[in-house]
Enzyme design. Structure first.
Site, PDB file in Angstrom:
ATOM      1  N   TYR A 159      -8.620 -10.581   3.052  1.00 52.77           N
ATOM      2  CA  TYR A 159      -9.802  -9.814   3.497  1.00 52.77           C
ATOM      3  C   TYR A 159     -10.666  -9.332   2.327  1.00 52.77           C
ATOM      4  O   TYR A 159     -11.828  -8.966   2.518  1.00 52.77           O
ATOM      5  CB  TYR A 159      -9.394  -8.625   4.392  1.00 52.77           C
ATOM      6  CG  TYR A 159      -8.643  -7.502   3.709  1.00 52.77           C
ATOM      7  CD1 TYR A 159      -9.269  -6.626   2.816  1.00 52.77           C
ATOM      8  CD2 TYR A 159      -7.298  -7.292   3.961  1.00 52.77           C
ATOM      9  CE1 TYR A 159      -8.575  -5.606   2.190  1.00 52.77           C
ATOM     10  CE2 TYR A 159      -6.600  -6.274   3.347  1.00 52.77           C
ATOM     11  CZ  TYR A 159      -7.243  -5.437   2.467  1.00 52.77           C
ATOM     12  OH  TYR A 159      -6.550  -4.425   1.841  1.00 52.77           O
ATOM     13  N   GLU A 160     -10.116  -9.353   1.116  1.00 55.50           N
ATOM     14  CA  GLU A 160     -10.921  -8.959  -0.047  1.00 55.50           C
ATOM     15  C   GLU A 160     -11.916 -10.059  -0.424  1.00 55.50           C
ATOM     16  O   GLU A 160     -12.768  -9.854  -1.280  1.00 55.50           O
ATOM     17  CB  GLU A 160     -10.015  -8.659  -1.244  1.00 55.50           C
ATOM     18  CG  GLU A 160      -9.165  -7.404  -1.049  1.00 55.50           C
ATOM     19  CD  GLU A 160      -8.184  -7.197  -2.204  1.00 55.50           C
ATOM     20  OE1 GLU A 160      -8.550  -6.546  -3.177  1.00 55.50           O
ATOM     21  OE2 GLU A 160      -7.049  -7.705  -2.101  1.00 55.50           O
ATOM     22  N   ASN A 194       1.858   4.086  10.657  1.00 57.84           N
ATOM     23  CA  ASN A 194       1.074   4.625  11.775  1.00 57.84           C
ATOM     24  C   ASN A 194       1.451   3.855  13.035  1.00 57.84           C
ATOM     25  O   ASN A 194       1.974   2.751  12.962  1.00 57.84           O
ATOM     26  CB  ASN A 194      -0.435   4.438  11.499  1.00 57.84           C
ATOM     27  CG  ASN A 194      -0.793   2.987  11.227  1.00 57.84           C
ATOM     28  OD1 ASN A 194      -0.599   2.483  10.104  1.00 57.84           O
ATOM     29  ND2 ASN A 194      -1.254   2.294  12.239  1.00 57.84           N
ATOM     30  N   SER A 202       0.824  -1.221   0.000  1.00 55.46           N
ATOM     31  CA  SER A 202       0.000   0.000   0.000  1.00 55.46           C
ATOM     32  C   SER A 202       0.853   1.263   0.000  1.00 55.46           C
ATOM     33  O   SER A 202       1.755   1.412   0.820  1.00 55.46           O
ATOM     34  CB  SER A 202      -0.879   0.052   1.257  1.00 55.46           C
ATOM     35  OG  SER A 202      -1.909  -0.875   1.147  1.00 55.46           O
ATOM     36  N   HIS A 222      -7.138   4.634   6.211  1.00 51.90           N
ATOM     37  CA  HIS A 222      -6.300   4.221   5.080  1.00 51.90           C
ATOM     38  C   HIS A 222      -5.584   5.416   4.437  1.00 51.90           C
ATOM     39  O   HIS A 222      -4.461   5.291   3.942  1.00 51.90           O
ATOM     40  CB  HIS A 222      -7.159   3.476   4.047  1.00 51.90           C
ATOM     41  CG  HIS A 222      -6.376   2.821   2.954  1.00 51.90           C
ATOM     42  ND1 HIS A 222      -5.391   1.883   3.187  1.00 51.90           N
ATOM     43  CD2 HIS A 222      -6.418   2.962   1.605  1.00 51.90           C
ATOM     44  CE1 HIS A 222      -4.868   1.484   2.042  1.00 51.90           C
ATOM     45  NE2 HIS A 222      -5.472   2.130   1.061  1.00 51.90           N
ATOM     46  N   HIS A 245      -3.395   0.222  -4.874  1.00 58.72           N
ATOM     47  CA  HIS A 245      -2.879  -0.991  -5.522  1.00 58.72           C
ATOM     48  C   HIS A 245      -3.330  -0.967  -6.986  1.00 58.72           C
ATOM     49  O   HIS A 245      -4.509  -1.155  -7.270  1.00 58.72           O
ATOM     50  CB  HIS A 245      -3.427  -2.248  -4.837  1.00 58.72           C
ATOM     51  CG  HIS A 245      -2.864  -2.502  -3.471  1.00 58.72           C
ATOM     52  ND1 HIS A 245      -1.892  -3.437  -3.232  1.00 58.72           N
ATOM     53  CD2 HIS A 245      -3.120  -1.923  -2.283  1.00 58.72           C
ATOM     54  CE1 HIS A 245      -1.578  -3.439  -1.946  1.00 58.72           C
ATOM     55  NE2 HIS A 245      -2.327  -2.525  -1.338  1.00 58.72           N
ATOM     56  N   HIS A 270      -5.422  -9.699  -1.156  1.00 59.87           N
ATOM     57  CA  HIS A 270      -5.523  -9.903   0.291  1.00 59.87           C
ATOM     58  C   HIS A 270      -6.660 -10.874   0.592  1.00 59.87           C
ATOM     59  O   HIS A 270      -7.698 -10.849  -0.069  1.00 59.87           O
ATOM     60  CB  HIS A 270      -5.824  -8.586   1.006  1.00 59.87           C
ATOM     61  CG  HIS A 270      -4.844  -7.478   0.746  1.00 59.87           C
ATOM     62  ND1 HIS A 270      -4.936  -6.670  -0.354  1.00 59.87           N
ATOM     63  CD2 HIS A 270      -3.772  -7.059   1.455  1.00 59.87           C
ATOM     64  CE1 HIS A 270      -3.940  -5.786  -0.323  1.00 59.87           C
ATOM     65  NE2 HIS A 270      -3.228  -5.998   0.758  1.00 59.87           N
ATOM     66  N   MET A 291      -1.778  -6.613   7.167  1.00 65.66           N
ATOM     67  CA  MET A 291      -2.831  -7.489   6.637  1.00 65.66           C
ATOM     68  C   MET A 291      -2.378  -8.282   5.402  1.00 65.66           C
ATOM     69  O   MET A 291      -3.198  -8.649   4.563  1.00 65.66           O
ATOM     70  CB  MET A 291      -4.060  -6.647   6.267  1.00 65.66           C
ATOM     71  CG  MET A 291      -4.594  -5.797   7.402  1.00 65.66           C
ATOM     72  SD  MET A 291      -5.932  -4.736   6.859  1.00 65.66           S
ATOM     73  CE  MET A 291      -6.065  -3.586   8.247  1.00 65.66           C
ATOM     74  N   SER A 292      -1.084  -8.521   5.282  1.00 64.16           N
ATOM     75  CA  SER A 292      -0.591  -9.193   4.064  1.00 64.16           C
ATOM     76  C   SER A 292       0.698  -9.955   4.352  1.00 64.16           C
ATOM     77  O   SER A 292       1.004 -10.279   5.486  1.00 64.16           O
ATOM     78  CB  SER A 292      -0.338  -8.138   2.973  1.00 64.16           C
ATOM     79  OG  SER A 292       0.755  -7.319   3.329  1.00 64.16           O
ATOM     80  N   ALA A 304       2.676  -1.949   4.026  1.00 62.62           N
ATOM     81  CA  ALA A 304       2.466  -0.896   5.024  1.00 62.62           C
ATOM     82  C   ALA A 304       2.064  -1.604   6.309  1.00 62.62           C
ATOM     83  O   ALA A 304       1.321  -2.581   6.262  1.00 62.62           O
ATOM     84  CB  ALA A 304       1.353   0.028   4.556  1.00 62.62           C
TER      85      ALA A 304
HETATM   86  N1  HPA Z   1      -2.823  -2.518  11.285  1.00 65.40           N
HETATM   87  C1  HPA Z   1      -2.930  -3.425  10.278  1.00 65.40           C
HETATM   88  N2  HPA Z   1      -2.541  -3.185   9.051  1.00 65.40           N
HETATM   89  C2  HPA Z   1      -1.989  -1.984   8.780  1.00 65.40           C
HETATM   90  C3  HPA Z   1      -1.848  -1.003   9.768  1.00 65.40           C
HETATM   91  C4  HPA Z   1      -2.293  -1.286  11.090  1.00 65.40           C
HETATM   92  O1  HPA Z   1      -2.189  -0.472  12.024  1.00 65.40           O
HETATM   93  N3  HPA Z   1      -1.260   0.081   9.173  1.00 65.40           N
HETATM   94  C5  HPA Z   1      -1.069  -0.255   7.863  1.00 65.40           C
HETATM   95  N4  HPA Z   1      -1.514  -1.504   7.621  1.00 65.40           N
END
Ligand code: HPA
Length: 277
Positions: free
Chosen positions: A89-90, A239, A34, A251, A65, A87, A215-216, A117
């Site tokens: 989750y998709e 973050n 990302s 996001h 993406h 992903h 998440m990947s 990310a």
């Molecule tokens: N959690 C999960 N996935 C992420 C995060 C997060 O804080 N930041 C970027 N991808």
């Protein structure tokens, strides 16, 4: 037809389409996470193929993406680059999420750089830093290798004691030091998403030794190691994970922080690829 044959046919069809458009002679593959998609512009002689044109690939539904595979030269090496990934989750099955890795292996690509990310769980991390992944925790309780073993790629019970190649980690550290790039190192935990974690989950992850959450990556790395690829993993800390600071997560913020880290990311990857063996 056996399950194994059905999977292999899909891999062959996808590989055939990629080979026809982009060739098959690559030194390495890179998966862009990302906010890092712009890195594909660094490829010389870039040729691209939309995921929609590759049999059994799914479209990428996530903002940031692009959803295409690109081929070109980076630091003198021939690279196949995924601009965007799939992903779980998709709604995709694990076999779909990891199909591109099987295509890379079928093409004979021996090395993989996987990027993402991630949220910083380690309180000393700050947004915009890069994290070298030294190991991972799969919090998901599911494994992409479940099902018939594809024995042409690897063994039934693959070893993951060095999922992230030690030599590559040493080189990444050295490149960061030489170029004064702020590179931290840590354990990445794979959480399903798409909801971010709760503060209680993040406190739990911190206790079990996690430095960053995302998440990947983990499904791709498990399949990459099954097929014997050498892997470098790199997270962009976008973050502080939930509850680490007072801030709520979104996001957009993830995308902006990835953009802020882009120059360091570019320098590190370029130099790493130049020197990798
Ligand atoms: N959690 C999960 N996935 C992420 C995060 C997060 O804080 N930041 C970027 N991808």
């Amino acid at each position: 037809m056996t399950e194994k044959n059905a999977v292999q046919i899909k891999i062959n069809e996808a590989t055939g389409a990629v080979e026809k458009e982009l060739g098959r002679d690559f030194d390495l593959a890179i998966i862009l996470g990302s906010g890092l998609g712009k890195f594909a512009e660094k490829l010389q002689g870039r040729k691209s193929l939309s995921y929609e044109k590759i049999p059994h690939f799914c479209g990428s539904t996530v903002q940031g993406h692009a959803g295409r595979l690109s081929a070109g030269v980076l630091s003198g090496k021939k690279v196949l680059m995924m601009e965007g990934r799939f992903h779980y989750y998709e709604g995709h099955e694990m076999a779909q999420v990891t199909l591109p890795i099987r295509v890379m292996q079928q093409l004979g690509i021996p090395r993989l750089i996987v990027t993402n990310a991630a949220g910083g769980v380690n309180k000393s991390f700050h947004p915009g830093q890069l994290m070298l992944i030294c190991d991972h925790i799969n919090t998901m309780g599911i494994n992409p290798l479940r099902g018939a073993n594809l024995s042409d790629f690897g063994v039934r019970f693959p070893d993951l004691s060095e999922a992230y190649d030690q030599g590559y980690r040493n080189l990444a550290r050295q490149v960061a030091e030489e170029n004064k790039i702020d590179l931290v190192e840590g354990v990445y935990a794979y959480c399903c998403g798409p909801s971010y974690e709760t503060p209680a989950e993040v406190r739990f992850y911190e206790k079990i030794g996690v430095d960053a959450v995302g998440m990947s990556t983990v499904p791709e790395v498990i399949v990459a190691r099954h097929g014997g690829m050498r892997v470098l993993g790199l997270s962009c800390i976008t973050n502080a994970a939930a509850g680490v600071t007072e801030k709520t997560l979104n996001h957009q913020e993830v995308m902006e922080a990835a953009a802020a880290a882009f120059d360091d990311f570019t320098l590190l990857l370029r130099e790493f690829v130049r020197q990798m063996d």
